[in-house]
Design an enzyme around this catalytic site. Structure first.
Site, short mmCIF file in Angstrom:
data_model
loop_
_atom_site.label_atom_id
_atom_site.label_comp_id
_atom_site.label_asym_id
_atom_site.label_seq_id
_atom_site.Cartn_x
_atom_site.Cartn_y
_atom_site.Cartn_z
N TYR A 87 0.74 -1.12 -0.03
CA TYR A 87 0.20 -0.06 -0.04
C TYR A 87 0.81 1.26 -0.15
CZ TYR A 87 -3.45 3.39 1.83
OH TYR A 87 -4.14 4.55 1.59
N ASP A 134 -9.58 12.72 -2.66
CA ASP A 134 -8.39 11.92 -2.68
C ASP A 134 -7.46 11.93 -3.96
OD1 ASP A 134 -8.97 10.44 -0.16
OD2 ASP A 134 -10.62 9.44 -1.32
N TYR A 139 -5.83 6.64 -7.63
CA TYR A 139 -7.44 7.02 -7.41
C TYR A 139 -8.07 7.10 -8.76
CZ TYR A 139 -6.33 7.79 -2.56
OH TYR A 139 -5.68 7.50 -1.19
N CYS A 204 -14.92 7.06 3.73
CA CYS A 204 -15.42 6.58 2.40
C CYS A 204 -15.49 7.93 1.55
CB CYS A 204 -16.69 5.84 2.57
SG CYS A 204 -17.23 5.49 0.88
N CYS A 225 -29.55 7.33 -25.96
CA CYS A 225 -29.16 7.89 -24.86
C CYS A 225 -30.06 7.44 -23.58
CB CYS A 225 -29.15 9.44 -24.93
SG CYS A 225 -28.88 10.32 -23.47
#
Length: 236
Positions: A87, A134, A139, A204, A225
């Site tokens: 990480y 973020d 990301y 979150c 669409c």
């Protein structure tokens, strides 16, 4: 998860960290919510879908909360150069990976189009190397497909969602849409797996645009669409 002050920029293969031939950590055996194996073996007939939509803590929860058809979910790193990254290495911006969610699902119970709908409506795919607050290449929005059928469906859904986003005043979709082959998925550390089940009040960062793609069962994404510009329901 964390804010990064430097300008996000993907590394070249030569600039990327070398990594390691084997994982630096163990991955839990089972999903804390669904009770299913994270790494398999998976029952015959199940399929895999890979998505990157910002911080993978909230992204994973979006998929395990679906009412049926999802066998297991796990978070990891995908689309980069470094083998078996950690990480901290991914957060450095020197691996080229994005935070990803792997969804193992039963196509007889839930369609890939339904998963795509969750993907598009759960984040803002026009932001480049960020998702809300973020910021970083990890990301970025991404879909890594596992078959020509998935690729075609993902491309059609992107075109359809671009139409409704444009009508709502949003810019161009920046989602990376590439085959998963050659872009290994490396499972993340144990504490990241089902993080928001273990920490219900945890962070979150997913917000979405509030623009709906439309019902994949009622709308031909490849031909017209989709209707529906009402705010998307919030799960978080």
């Amino acid at each position: 998860m964390f804010l990064h002050s430097r300008t996000p920029q993907l590394p070249t293969p030569e600039q990327a960290l070398r990594g390691r031939p084997e994982p630096a950590f163990a991955v839990p055996e089972r999903h804390t919510v669904l009770g299913t194996p994270l790494l398999g073996p998976y029952p015959e007939g199940l399929e895999i879908a890979d998505f990157g939509l910002g911080c993978f803590w909230g992204a994973e929860r979006k998929f395990w909360q679906l009412p049926s058809g999802v066998h297991t979910t796990l978070v990891g790193y995908q689309g980069g150069y470094t083998q078996n990254p950690t990480y901290e290495e991914v957060c450095s911006g020197l691996t080229g990976h994005t935070e990803a969610v792997r969804v193992v699902y039963d196509p007889n119970k839930i369609s890939y189009n339904r998963l795509l709908q969750v993907f598009w409506e759960s984040h803002n795919p026009t932001q480049g190397f960020r998702q809300g607050n973020d910021v970083g290449t990890q990301y970025r929005s991404a879909i890594h497909t596992h078959s020509p059928a998935q690729q075609a469906a993902a491309e059609a859904s992107r075109e359809a969602y671009q139409k409704v986003l444009t009508a709502s005043g949003y810019g161009t979709i920046t989602t990376e849409l590439l085959p998963a082959q050659g872009r290994d998925f490396y499972p993340a550390e144990a504490y990241h797996q089902q993080y928001l089940d273990k920490n219900p009040a945890g962070y979150c960062g997913l917000g979405g645009t509030g623009v709906l793609l439309g019902d994949p069962f009622e709308t031909n994404w490849g031909a017209s669409c989709p209707t529906g510009l009402t705010p998307a329901p919030t799960v978080d």
